[in-house]
Design a protein around this motif. Structure first.
Motif, mmCIF file in Angstrom:
data_model
loop_
_atom_site.group_PDB
_atom_site.id
_atom_site.type_symbol
_atom_site.label_atom_id
_atom_site.label_comp_id
_atom_site.label_asym_id
_atom_site.label_seq_id
_atom_site.Cartn_x
_atom_site.Cartn_y
_atom_site.Cartn_z
ATOM 1 N N PHE A 55 50.948 46.876 31.689
ATOM 2 C CA PHE A 55 50.163 46.415 32.830
ATOM 3 C C PHE A 55 50.706 47.004 34.130
ATOM 4 C CE2 PHE A 55 49.421 43.421 36.316
ATOM 5 C CZ PHE A 55 48.037 43.329 36.275
ATOM 6 N N ALA A 56 52.029 47.069 34.251
ATOM 7 C CA ALA A 56 52.634 47.624 35.464
ATOM 8 C C ALA A 56 52.268 49.094 35.641
ATOM 9 C CB ALA A 56 54.151 47.454 35.408
ATOM 10 N N GLN A 57 52.244 49.852 34.558
ATOM 11 C CA GLN A 57 51.892 51.269 34.647
ATOM 12 C C GLN A 57 50.432 51.454 35.059
ATOM 13 O OE1 GLN A 57 53.059 52.352 30.639
ATOM 14 N NE2 GLN A 57 54.900 53.397 31.366
ATOM 15 N N ARG A 80 48.609 49.324 36.761
ATOM 16 C CA ARG A 80 48.467 48.892 38.152
ATOM 17 C C ARG A 80 48.944 49.972 39.110
ATOM 18 N NH1 ARG A 80 50.539 43.149 40.810
ATOM 19 N NH2 ARG A 80 50.036 43.687 42.971
ATOM 20 N N ARG A 81 50.029 50.651 38.766
ATOM 21 C CA ARG A 81 50.488 51.752 39.617
ATOM 22 C C ARG A 81 49.490 52.904 39.610
ATOM 23 N NH1 ARG A 81 55.702 50.494 37.457
ATOM 24 N NH2 ARG A 81 55.456 52.137 35.879
ATOM 25 N N ALA A 82 48.798 53.085 38.497
ATOM 26 C CA ALA A 82 47.884 54.221 38.362
ATOM 27 C C ALA A 82 46.567 54.003 39.097
ATOM 28 C CB ALA A 82 47.616 54.504 36.883
ATOM 29 N N ILE A 83 45.956 52.810 38.957
ATOM 30 C CA ILE A 83 44.620 52.597 39.534
ATOM 31 C C ILE A 83 44.540 51.375 40.445
ATOM 32 C CG2 ILE A 83 43.441 53.793 37.664
ATOM 33 C CD1 ILE A 83 42.789 51.133 36.401
ATOM 34 N N GLY A 84 45.679 50.737 40.718
ATOM 35 C CA GLY A 84 45.678 49.632 41.665
ATOM 36 C C GLY A 84 45.553 48.268 41.006
ATOM 37 N N ARG A 85 45.476 47.238 41.849
ATOM 38 C CA ARG A 85 45.399 45.860 41.374
ATOM 39 C C ARG A 85 43.998 45.555 40.844
ATOM 40 N NH1 ARG A 85 47.078 41.223 45.520
ATOM 41 N NH2 ARG A 85 49.080 42.295 45.189
ATOM 42 N N PRO A 86 43.893 44.869 39.699
ATOM 43 C CA PRO A 86 42.563 44.539 39.168
ATOM 44 C C PRO A 86 41.832 43.544 40.057
ATOM 45 C CG PRO A 86 44.275 43.455 37.883
ATOM 46 C CD PRO A 86 44.976 44.399 38.810
ATOM 47 N N THR A 87 40.503 43.572 39.962
ATOM 48 C CA THR A 87 39.669 42.690 40.772
ATOM 49 C C THR A 87 39.537 41.304 40.159
ATOM 50 O OG1 THR A 87 38.395 44.630 41.455
ATOM 51 C CG2 THR A 87 37.420 42.482 41.886
ATOM 52 N N ARG A 88 39.421 41.240 38.837
ATOM 53 C CA ARG A 88 39.201 39.950 38.175
ATOM 54 C C ARG A 88 39.540 40.061 36.693
ATOM 55 N NH1 ARG A 88 34.642 42.546 39.212
ATOM 56 N NH2 ARG A 88 33.215 43.033 37.491
ATOM 57 N N VAL A 89 39.610 38.893 36.050
ATOM 58 C CA VAL A 89 39.799 38.811 34.604
ATOM 59 C C VAL A 89 38.430 38.683 33.950
ATOM 60 C CG1 VAL A 89 40.759 37.473 32.700
ATOM 61 C CG2 VAL A 89 42.078 37.768 34.811
ATOM 62 N N GLU A 90 38.104 39.593 33.041
ATOM 63 C CA GLU A 90 36.813 39.575 32.364
ATOM 64 C C GLU A 90 36.845 38.756 31.074
ATOM 65 O OE1 GLU A 90 33.785 40.721 32.879
ATOM 66 O OE2 GLU A 90 34.128 41.699 34.805
ATOM 67 N N ARG A 91 37.991 38.746 30.416
ATOM 68 C CA ARG A 91 38.050 38.104 29.103
ATOM 69 C C ARG A 91 39.492 37.737 28.786
ATOM 70 N NH1 ARG A 91 35.588 41.061 23.676
ATOM 71 N NH2 ARG A 91 36.272 39.554 22.105
ATOM 72 N N ARG A 92 39.655 36.589 28.159
ATOM 73 C CA ARG A 92 40.988 36.158 27.728
ATOM 74 C C ARG A 92 40.839 35.372 26.429
ATOM 75 N NH1 ARG A 92 45.665 35.123 30.776
ATOM 76 N NH2 ARG A 92 44.423 35.232 32.688
#
Length: 218
Positions: A60-62, A64-76
């Motif tokens: 997840f950290a990689q 996030r560094r590549a494309i930024g912080r996610p906007t929302r959670v779609e599925r869990r």
């Protein structure tokens, strides 16, 4: 004072120098144009591996560094006693990336989906026709079952697959477009239909089970 007989030689040398400069300029322009036309690593589609800056197996950290912080959670959900979380980026979900693991820090990418115009080195990918995917990548494409009937449905589409069972796969959902105006009473003629990849999905075996990606004629 220069001898007049030396002037033609001087002019000839000047013309040759100008021609050499023009030739070098043309070569430089061609090199730049070629570099711009070739997909860079950050916009390259790698079937079975990843797209752009995101690839299977990243943390997840990689991502996030590549494309930024996610906007929302779609599925869990819980799958095989571990947590699967799928995040979306942007209002229109230009990226959707699914992580699977015991904790978010220990989870890895098992699924990614993007509508960005990612292409392979051969120029095939999002935005390509199914014939381009077949000819360039050797994709296996299937027509919708509705087209096998006399009156196909209004929202039919095809799917193209790369990869094999038990390995990472790449799936292109293709939407149908018509060159003529159509409505619920007018079915687009076959000769005016074309199918374009509007996004790409890449998943490992776990991601395929979670997302229900199965290769079969629709």
């Amino acid at each position: 004072m220069l001898d007049r007989r030396s002037r033609p030689h001087h002019s000839w040398d000047l013309m040759r120098a100008l021609a050499a400069v023009a030739s070098l300029t043309s070569v430089a322009v061609l090199v730049v144009a070629s570099a711009e036309a070739t997909p860079t690593r950050d916009t390259l589609l790698r079937p079975g591996i990843g797209a752009g800056k995101v690839r299977l197996g990243m943390t997840f950290a990689q991502v996030r560094r590549a494309i930024g912080r996610p906007t929302r959670v779609e599925r869990r959900e819980i799958y095989r006693f571990e947590t699967y979380v799928e995040y979306a980026w942007g209002i229109n979900s230009s990226w959707r990336v699914g992580f699977h693991g015991r904790t978010l820090a220990r989870s890895r990418v098992v699924f990614l989906q993007t509508t960005r115009r990612e292409r392979t080195a051969g120029g095939a990918g999002v935005g390509s026709t199914y014939r381009k995917l077949q000819d360039t990548l050797g994709a296996r494409c299937y027509r919708p079952r509705s087209e096998l009937r006399p009156r196909p449905s209004y929202s039919d589409f095809v799917g193209c697959y790369l990869g094999k069972r038990g390995d990472s796969v790449t799936y292109f959902p293709l939407h149908r477009e018509c060159a003529l105006p159509e409505n619920r009473y007018y079915i687009c003629p076959f000769s005016h239909r074309r199918y374009l990849a509007h996004e790409v999905w890449i998943a490992d075996p776990v991601g395929q089970e979670i997302k229900g990606i199965h290769e079969y004629p629709r």
